[in-house]
Structures are given as structure tokens and as C-alpha cells.
Design a protein around this motif. Structure first.
Motif, PDB file in Angstrom:
ATOM      1  N   ILE A 137       0.829  -1.207   0.000  1.00  0.00           N
ATOM      2  CA  ILE A 137       0.000   0.000   0.000  1.00  0.00           C
ATOM      3  C   ILE A 137       0.862   1.255   0.000  1.00  0.00           C
ATOM      4  O   ILE A 137       0.607   2.210  -0.747  1.00  0.00           O
ATOM      5  N   ARG A 138       1.891   1.253   0.813  1.00  0.00           N
ATOM      6  CA  ARG A 138       2.799   2.403   0.866  1.00  0.00           C
ATOM      7  C   ARG A 138       3.530   2.583  -0.465  1.00  0.00           C
ATOM      8  O   ARG A 138       3.688   3.714  -0.953  1.00  0.00           O
ATOM      9  N   GLU A 139       3.940   1.477  -1.061  1.00  0.00           N
ATOM     10  CA  GLU A 139       4.611   1.522  -2.366  1.00  0.00           C
ATOM     11  C   GLU A 139       3.691   2.130  -3.420  1.00  0.00           C
ATOM     12  O   GLU A 139       4.124   2.931  -4.254  1.00  0.00           O
ATOM     13  N   TRP A 140       2.419   1.747  -3.376  1.00  0.00           N
ATOM     14  CA  TRP A 140       1.445   2.273  -4.340  1.00  0.00           C
ATOM     15  C   TRP A 140       1.270   3.777  -4.171  1.00  0.00           C
ATOM     16  O   TRP A 140       1.302   4.534  -5.139  1.00  0.00           O
ATOM     17  N   ARG A 141       1.076   4.219  -2.921  1.00  0.00           N
ATOM     18  CA  ARG A 141       0.837   5.639  -2.657  1.00  0.00           C
ATOM     19  C   ARG A 141       2.055   6.496  -2.990  1.00  0.00           C
ATOM     20  O   ARG A 141       1.917   7.582  -3.543  1.00  0.00           O
ATOM     21  N   GLU A 142       3.221   6.008  -2.645  1.00  0.00           N
ATOM     22  CA  GLU A 142       4.422   6.841  -2.752  1.00  0.00           C
ATOM     23  C   GLU A 142       5.119   6.757  -4.098  1.00  0.00           C
ATOM     24  O   GLU A 142       5.815   7.705  -4.485  1.00  0.00           O
ATOM     25  N   ARG A 143       4.949   5.645  -4.820  1.00  0.00           N
ATOM     26  CA  ARG A 143       5.668   5.479  -6.084  1.00  0.00           C
ATOM     27  C   ARG A 143       4.756   5.206  -7.278  1.00  0.00           C
ATOM     28  O   ARG A 143       4.812   5.914  -8.279  1.00  0.00           O
ATOM     29  N   THR A 144       3.929   4.164  -7.165  1.00  0.00           N
ATOM     30  CA  THR A 144       3.124   3.763  -8.324  1.00  0.00           C
ATOM     31  C   THR A 144       2.136   4.836  -8.738  1.00  0.00           C
ATOM     32  O   THR A 144       2.076   5.226  -9.911  1.00  0.00           O
ATOM     33  N   PHE A 145       1.357   5.342  -7.785  1.00  0.00           N
ATOM     34  CA  PHE A 145       0.334   6.321  -8.147  1.00  0.00           C
ATOM     35  C   PHE A 145       0.926   7.631  -8.647  1.00  0.00           C
ATOM     36  O   PHE A 145       0.446   8.182  -9.652  1.00  0.00           O
ATOM     37  N   PRO A 146       1.963   8.181  -8.023  1.00  0.00           N
ATOM     38  CA  PRO A 146       2.590   9.381  -8.599  1.00  0.00           C
ATOM     39  C   PRO A 146       3.080   9.159 -10.019  1.00  0.00           C
ATOM     40  O   PRO A 146       2.983  10.067 -10.863  1.00  0.00           O
ATOM     41  N   ARG A 147       3.586   7.965 -10.310  1.00  0.00           N
ATOM     42  CA  ARG A 147       4.027   7.659 -11.678  1.00  0.00           C
ATOM     43  C   ARG A 147       2.844   7.654 -12.638  1.00  0.00           C
ATOM     44  O   ARG A 147       2.922   8.193 -13.748  1.00  0.00           O
ATOM     45  N   LEU A 148       1.717   7.066 -12.204  1.00  0.00           N
ATOM     46  CA  LEU A 148       0.527   7.022 -13.052  1.00  0.00           C
ATOM     47  C   LEU A 148      -0.033   8.432 -13.275  1.00  0.00           C
ATOM     48  O   LEU A 148      -0.477   8.767 -14.380  1.00  0.00           O
TER      49      LEU A 148
END
Length: 201
Positions: free
Chosen positions: A5-16
Motif C-alpha cells: 500500500i505504501r509503495e502504491w501511494r508513494e511510487r506507483t500512483f505518482p508515476r501514473l
């Protein structure tokens, strides 16, 4: 898990978000929910000693809703699109939802983010997404992370406030209650609140 979840919020979603902004795509957060004829019971006010009683048909018939909150990559100008069907939301219903969503997009491009539900991964859905790649791109949330999806907070608001303690006299009455709730929840201030609740904006 928390790490995913933290990986998604901090890296994946900003990339998207960056990709969507660069390629002029809107973002869409999609999910399904079901509402039964059995009333959703919530705490409420009542005169002392007089317990509220909610009548029910006793039926387990239900409506399924597929919904999406669409906004700019920065979370601005959010809008809501819902599709209601009787029974469970099967593959054909998801396909109809995507086709109607295309009409509502009016030529705009959409990066749709949804979960790994089996109907989302069905061959007919994958084939449609591939055919419509000029306007539609799909990404998945990590598994078991509903707190990341803004529309989950909309479902909660709908069931706990608009549908709660509502004794529907059949599916037609329940459908009317959902449409009434949609009109209230389509308020941009509320939709921005759901986006903020996901802690991604």
C-alpha cells in the motif's frame, strides 16, 4: 499488505498521475457494490424507550452498482458515473458499463484504475480494452487494498447515510433511492473528499 500500500501511494500512483498528465488522460477510480432489499441498519435517533422498527419484505434480491469517480490527474473537476443492474455484476454488465462510460467520456481519454476482480480479467473485457486502447488504459490496484480506492468511501457514504434504515418496497424503490443518493454524492466537494480520504491527494 502495508508495504504494498505504501509503495502504491508513494511510487506507483505518482508515476501514473505523471503519465496521465503527460498524455492528456483523465483518471478513473472504479469499483462495484451491491445493495440488498434487506435494509442497511445504522444507529439513529429515537424517543427514549421506543426502539425504531424497520419493516422489510424479507427478500434477498439485490441491485449491483458499478461506479467510477473521474477526475484530472491532480484530482480536480471530479464527476461520478454509475450503472445499476439487477442481481450480480457479471462480465456482460461490466462490458456494458465500459461502453456507456466511453459515451460519457465524449472523446476524452481515460486511465481507469480498478481491482483484480475476475470479471475485470475476463477475456471479453481484456479484448475490449485492447480494441479501445486509443482512449482507454487500465491499471490495477494492489490486492486487498480497498482503502486506496476513493469510490469505496462513496459506497460507505451512500449506505450509511442515504440508504441506511431505508425500507425499500421492491427493487424499483431501491433503485430510486440509489439515484437520489447519486444526485447528492455528485457534489464536487464531496467527491474531492472521497479522493482525499484515499490519502493519494
Amino acid at each position: 499488505d502495508e508495504r504494498a500500500i505504501r509503495e502504491w501511494r508513494e511510487r506507483t500512483f505518482p508515476r501514473l498521475k505523471k503519465w496521465a498528465h503527460t498524455h492528456a488522460y483523465l483518471l478513473g477510480f472504479q469499483d462495484e457494490s451491491g445493495i440488498s432489499e434487506r435494509p442497511f441498519v445504522a444507529r439513529t435517533w429515537a424517543p427514549r424507550g421506543r426502539t425504531p422498527i424497520i419493516s422489510s419484505t424479507g427478500s434477498w434480491k439485490n441491485l449491483s452498482i458499478s461506479g467510477v469517480i473521474v477526475c484530472t490527474p491532480l484530482g480536480n473537476n471530479p464527476c461520478l458515473f454509475l450503472r445499476i443492474c439487477a442481481g450480480s455484476m457479471k462480465t456482460r454488465e461490466i462490458l456494458r458499463f465500459l461502453k456507456e462510460l466511453k459515451t460519457c467520456m465524449r472523446g476524452r481519454k481515460l486511465l481507469l484504475i480498478w481491482d483484480g476482480l475476475p470479471t475485470h480479467r475476463a477475456k471479453i473485457i481484456q479484448a475490449y480494452v485492447a480494441r479501445e486502447r486509443t482512449w482507454l488504459k487500465v491499471e490495477r490496484f494492489p490486492a486487498y487494498a480497498p482503502e486506496l480506492n476513493p469510490i469505496e468511501y462513496l459506497w460507505s457514504a451512500m449506505k450509511r447515510k442515504d440508504i441506511a434504515n431505508h425500507p425499500p418496497a421492491g427493487l424499483a424503490c431501491l433503485r430510486q433511492a440509489i439515484h437520489k443518493s447519486k444526485r447528492r454524492l455528485s457534489n464536487q466537494k464531496l467527491l474531492k473528499g472521497f479522493l482525499k480520504a484515499s490519502k493519494m491527494y
